[in-house]
Design a protein around this motif. Structure first.
Motif, PDB file in Angstrom:
ATOM      1  N   LEU A 190       0.876  -1.178   0.000  1.00  0.00           N
ATOM      2  CA  LEU A 190       0.000   0.000   0.000  1.00  0.00           C
ATOM      3  C   LEU A 190       0.911   1.225   0.000  1.00  0.00           C
ATOM      4  O   LEU A 190       1.706   1.410   0.930  1.00  0.00           O
ATOM      5  CB  LEU A 190      -0.886   0.018   1.246  1.00  0.00           C
ATOM      6  CG  LEU A 190      -1.814  -1.194   1.425  1.00  0.00           C
ATOM      7  CD1 LEU A 190      -2.401  -1.230   2.833  1.00  0.00           C
ATOM      8  CD2 LEU A 190      -2.930  -1.151   0.388  1.00  0.00           C
ATOM      9  N   LEU A 191       0.824   2.035  -1.031  1.00  0.00           N
ATOM     10  CA  LEU A 191       1.715   3.193  -1.168  1.00  0.00           C
ATOM     11  C   LEU A 191       0.906   4.455  -0.879  1.00  0.00           C
ATOM     12  O   LEU A 191      -0.022   4.789  -1.614  1.00  0.00           O
ATOM     13  CB  LEU A 191       2.316   3.214  -2.576  1.00  0.00           C
ATOM     14  CG  LEU A 191       3.036   1.907  -2.976  1.00  0.00           C
ATOM     15  CD1 LEU A 191       3.625   2.005  -4.373  1.00  0.00           C
ATOM     16  CD2 LEU A 191       4.132   1.557  -1.976  1.00  0.00           C
ATOM     17  N   LEU A 192       1.270   5.128   0.200  1.00  0.00           N
ATOM     18  CA  LEU A 192       0.430   6.208   0.718  1.00  0.00           C
ATOM     19  C   LEU A 192       0.954   7.582   0.323  1.00  0.00           C
ATOM     20  O   LEU A 192       2.152   7.841   0.373  1.00  0.00           O
ATOM     21  CB  LEU A 192       0.361   6.140   2.241  1.00  0.00           C
ATOM     22  CG  LEU A 192       0.075   4.781   2.888  1.00  0.00           C
ATOM     23  CD1 LEU A 192      -0.110   4.957   4.400  1.00  0.00           C
ATOM     24  CD2 LEU A 192      -1.154   4.131   2.285  1.00  0.00           C
ATOM     25  N   THR A 193       0.023   8.457  -0.016  1.00  0.00           N
ATOM     26  CA  THR A 193       0.381   9.856  -0.234  1.00  0.00           C
ATOM     27  C   THR A 193      -0.175  10.673   0.928  1.00  0.00           C
ATOM     28  O   THR A 193      -1.263  10.389   1.429  1.00  0.00           O
ATOM     29  CB  THR A 193      -0.193  10.386  -1.557  1.00  0.00           C
ATOM     30  OG1 THR A 193      -1.619  10.286  -1.505  1.00  0.00           O
ATOM     31  CG2 THR A 193       0.298   9.568  -2.739  1.00  0.00           C
ATOM     32  N   TRP A 237      -7.616  -4.400   5.922  1.00  0.00           N
ATOM     33  CA  TRP A 237      -6.447  -5.271   6.105  1.00  0.00           C
ATOM     34  C   TRP A 237      -6.189  -5.619   7.580  1.00  0.00           C
ATOM     35  O   TRP A 237      -5.227  -6.305   7.876  1.00  0.00           O
ATOM     36  CB  TRP A 237      -5.200  -4.614   5.502  1.00  0.00           C
ATOM     37  CG  TRP A 237      -5.152  -4.763   4.015  1.00  0.00           C
ATOM     38  CD1 TRP A 237      -4.690  -5.835   3.311  1.00  0.00           C
ATOM     39  CD2 TRP A 237      -5.605  -3.820   3.025  1.00  0.00           C
ATOM     40  NE1 TRP A 237      -4.824  -5.617   1.949  1.00  0.00           N
ATOM     41  CE2 TRP A 237      -5.383  -4.398   1.747  1.00  0.00           C
ATOM     42  CE3 TRP A 237      -6.179  -2.550   3.076  1.00  0.00           C
ATOM     43  CZ2 TRP A 237      -5.707  -3.747   0.555  1.00  0.00           C
ATOM     44  CZ3 TRP A 237      -6.488  -1.915   1.893  1.00  0.00           C
ATOM     45  CH2 TRP A 237      -6.264  -2.505   0.647  1.00  0.00           C
ATOM     46  N   GLY A 238      -7.014  -5.069   8.473  1.00  0.00           N
ATOM     47  CA  GLY A 238      -6.796  -5.334   9.896  1.00  0.00           C
ATOM     48  C   GLY A 238      -5.644  -4.510  10.441  1.00  0.00           C
ATOM     49  O   GLY A 238      -5.057  -3.697   9.718  1.00  0.00           O
ATOM     50  N   PRO A 239      -5.300  -4.727  11.720  1.00  0.00           N
ATOM     51  CA  PRO A 239      -4.273  -3.892  12.355  1.00  0.00           C
ATOM     52  C   PRO A 239      -2.910  -3.994  11.666  1.00  0.00           C
ATOM     53  O   PRO A 239      -2.075  -3.099  11.795  1.00  0.00           O
ATOM     54  CB  PRO A 239      -4.191  -4.459  13.783  1.00  0.00           C
ATOM     55  CG  PRO A 239      -5.400  -5.310  13.962  1.00  0.00           C
ATOM     56  CD  PRO A 239      -5.877  -5.729  12.613  1.00  0.00           C
ATOM     57  N   ALA A 240      -2.696  -5.066  10.944  1.00  0.00           N
ATOM     58  CA  ALA A 240      -1.380  -5.249  10.309  1.00  0.00           C
ATOM     59  C   ALA A 240      -1.265  -4.509   8.975  1.00  0.00           C
ATOM     60  O   ALA A 240      -0.329  -4.739   8.219  1.00  0.00           O
ATOM     61  CB  ALA A 240      -1.124  -6.738  10.100  1.00  0.00           C
TER      62      ALA A 240
END
Lengths: 293, 338
Positions: free
Chosen positions: B255-258, B277-280
């Motif tokens: 997951l690539l976040l901006t 995706w849950g806590p992980a």
């Protein structure tokens, strides 16, 4: 799915009670930015004519040529004074080209793809092209398309609802004074050009010439041909030494283009050979198959 | 049926780390930030004085043509190994060459559309279509979407740091008060990224960096600048992209976040990604913005380029670039390795 006009509306100003129409979405005590009122009015009218309401998937695509100049100038003036604390966030926001579309999304409750195209005059047409492409590709089920042009205190807004051919409903009319009284040579182009595009089309059905032009555009784009689609004769052979002179490699690309652009797949090679005789044959066949309304 | 993916066959990238993906990868591997003091002409009188600027050996330190020079460089690099001409040039930028506004209030020169036209003119390109999107931080997502619909084009994201942009985000209180040491706000960064899109079937023997599988954008309609704490728009954008591609969330490995340094957007990520995706979810998440700063309208394109690097170095097989912006806009771009 073939994208098609549904309804359109145009405005030069917003009704006095415009803000009251969006309870819960826009605080009526807060005025819409003056330059946006014609666009919001046109969009609200177009949606009402189409019978569309708030929807999480409806896209908004706007074309803008002039907007936010006074706000940008006010922000620059403060910036030149060097007093950072005097800078007004509202001036910055009101100068961003994306703010009109974001405002429409907020007040009208439209939550799909949202984009603003900018450019001198032609931005409205490009917005329309983009909306139709989105619908054709399945990225949006329907779109509110608009054009806004605003300078020196005069603003024009045009909006059209574009959806599937089946959703065709009716047509709006521009206010009679929309373009009246503009100073000669006034640089307001995006909205009038957009209006010229959406306005004259009557009855909600594309003419045969429009249908054929849509196919011509697809061929020129798909095959990367450096020619004006207008120069393709309706009855000219697509293949062979006369007419367009396409070859077998082009044929594969063309069949793929027809599939992607119009959602039509030839059932057999024989059928394809029969239909791909001329531009007119191809367009007529797509119409007969309900792929080109 | 999932739509046919497109191949990304050319990438040109300029960031504060330098030109291309390698300098950015090196800086990330070394944990080295390329954010530094902004020139006086940008930060004069402002409380926030750092950002990620292009190295001066690539793009001049000042002048209204910086955006044009950077975009031109990125497009030439992207097109270097591509044999077919682009049918469409679509450019996305939040504000365009806004340096022009400050220096001479020259509207025509400061217009984002004029930037695209000058770019095509300089490149000697006359594509069938030219489009300019100004959609704040999702500008290059829209330029990619346009390229996707045509099937053969070059999509560009470009942003340079002007005093106007720095001042605008400063007065909106969106910038980090700790110069990026804490996630208390974003630090802005420059980027020019060009991506060549072609149908997979036409990509031929040339290099395919990545496959653009699906893309979606949704708007939460919460507020003009404040993100929706419930992250409805972001969740719907992710769901739409996964649905388009018929891919299950668990099969996305990066997951690539901006803009994750923005507290408002961080809360959105926490909510939306935690639900899926849950806590992980953090184990899959990363960003390049600690090196470059947040690249505004160029962010999505830079994210796509970074995903291509992860594929090329076998660090990922499938990545989702997440984009967030003003007006409650959220975008999700799903990519797969070639």
């Amino acid at each position: 799915m073939t994208a098609e006009w549904v309804v359109w509306a145009a405005a030069r100003e917003g009704a006095k009670d415009l803000e009251d129409r969006f309870p819960g979405r826009w605080n009526p005590k807060r005025s819409l930015h003056g330059e946006l009122r014609p666009l919001v009015q046109a969009a609200a009218d177009a949606l009402a004519l189409a019978g569309w309401g708030p929807d999480p998937d409806t896209a908004i695509v706007l074309g803008i040529d002039r907007y936010g100049e006074a706000s940008a100038a006010a922000f620059q003036a403060q910036l030149r004074k060097g007093d950072a604390k005097a800078l007004r966030p509202s001036d910055f926001l009101s100068s961003l080209p994306s703010t009109p579309a974001a405002t429409l999304g907020l007040v009208l409750g439209l939550g799909g793809y949202q984009a603003t195209l900018v450019g001198e005059g032609e931005a409205g047409e490009r917005a329309l092209d983009q909306a139709r492409a989105l619908i054709r590709s399945g990225a949006a089920p329907r779109a509110l398309v608009g054009a806004l042009t605003s300078t020196d205190g005069i603003a024009l807004g045009v909006a059209a609802c574009v959806g599937s051919a089946e959703a065709r409903i009716g047509w709006g009319k521009p206010p009679s004074d929309l373009l009246a009284g503009l100073p000669s040579g006034y640089l307001l182009r995006a909205a009038p050009r957009f209006l010229a595009l959406v306005g004259p089309v009557g009855g909600g059905v594309m003419s045969t010439a429009d249908q054929r032009m849509q196919v011509k555009r697809m061929i020129v784009e798909r095959l990367h041909m450096r020619m004006d689609p207008n120069d393709i004769a309706d009855d000219a052979p697509l293949f062979g030494q006369t007419g367009l002179g396409l070859d077998s490699v082009d044929a594969i690309e063309l069949v793929e283009g027809i599939k992607e652009s119009f959602g039509y797949e030839f059932p057999s090679e024989q059928e394809a050979r029969k239909v791909l005789g001329s531009l007119a044959q191809l367009a007529d066949h797509l119409v007969a198959q309900g792929k080109l309304a | 049926m999932a739509p046919a993916p497109l191949a990304i066959t050319g990438i040109g990238l300029l960031t504060a780390a330098g030109e291309g993906l390698e300098p950015l990868a090196r800086a990330i591997a070394e944990g080295r930030s390329c954010i530094g003091p902004l020139p006086e002409e940008v930060s004069r009188g402002l409380a926030h004085k750092v950002g990620g600027r292009f190295p001066v050996e690539l793009v001049p330190a000042s002048g209204p043509d910086r955006a044009l020079i950077a975009a031109d460089r990125a497009v030439r690099a992207a097109m270097a190994d591509v044999r077919r001409d682009a049918l469409l040039v679509s450019l996305g930028t939040g504000l365009g060459p806004s340096e022009g506004l400050e220096q001479e209030w020259e509207l025509a020169r400061a217009s984002p559309a004029a930037l695209t036209e000058a770019l095509c003119h300089g490149l000697g390109k006359s594509p069938l279509g030219v489009q300019t999107f100004a959609v704040t931080c999702l500008s290059s997502l829209c330029s990619l979407e346009a390229g996707k619909s045509v099937g053969r084009g070059v999509a560009i994201g470009i942003e340079t740091l002007s005093r106007t942009i720095q001042a605008g985000f400063s007065c909106l209180e969106a910038l980090s008060k700790t110069d990026g040491r804490e996630p208390d706000g974003i630090v802005l960064g420059e980027a020019a990224c060009a991506l060549v899109l072609e149908p997979l079937a036409l990509a031929g023997s040339g290099r395919t960096w990545a496959r653009l599988v699906a893309q979606a954008m949704r708007v939460d309609g919460n507020h003009l600048t404040s993100p929706d704490p419930a992250a409805k728009g972001l969740s719907r954008a992710i769901a739409a992209a996964l649905h388009q591609a018929q891919v299950n969330a668990r099969d996305v490995d990066r997951l690539l976040l901006t803009a994750p340094a923005s507290p408002g957007y961080a809360a959105q990520y926490e909510r939306a990604l935690g639900e899926l995706w849950g806590p992980a979810w953090r184990d899959r998440a990363s960003t390049w913005e600690g090196v470059t700063g947040h690249c505004l309208g160029a962010s999505t394109a830079v994210g796509v380029a970074w995903a291509a690097h992860l594929f090329a170095t076998a660090q990922a097989r499938r990545a989702l670039v997440l984009s967030v912006g003003f007006g409650g806009q959220s975008g999700a771009t799903l990519l797969e390795g070639p």
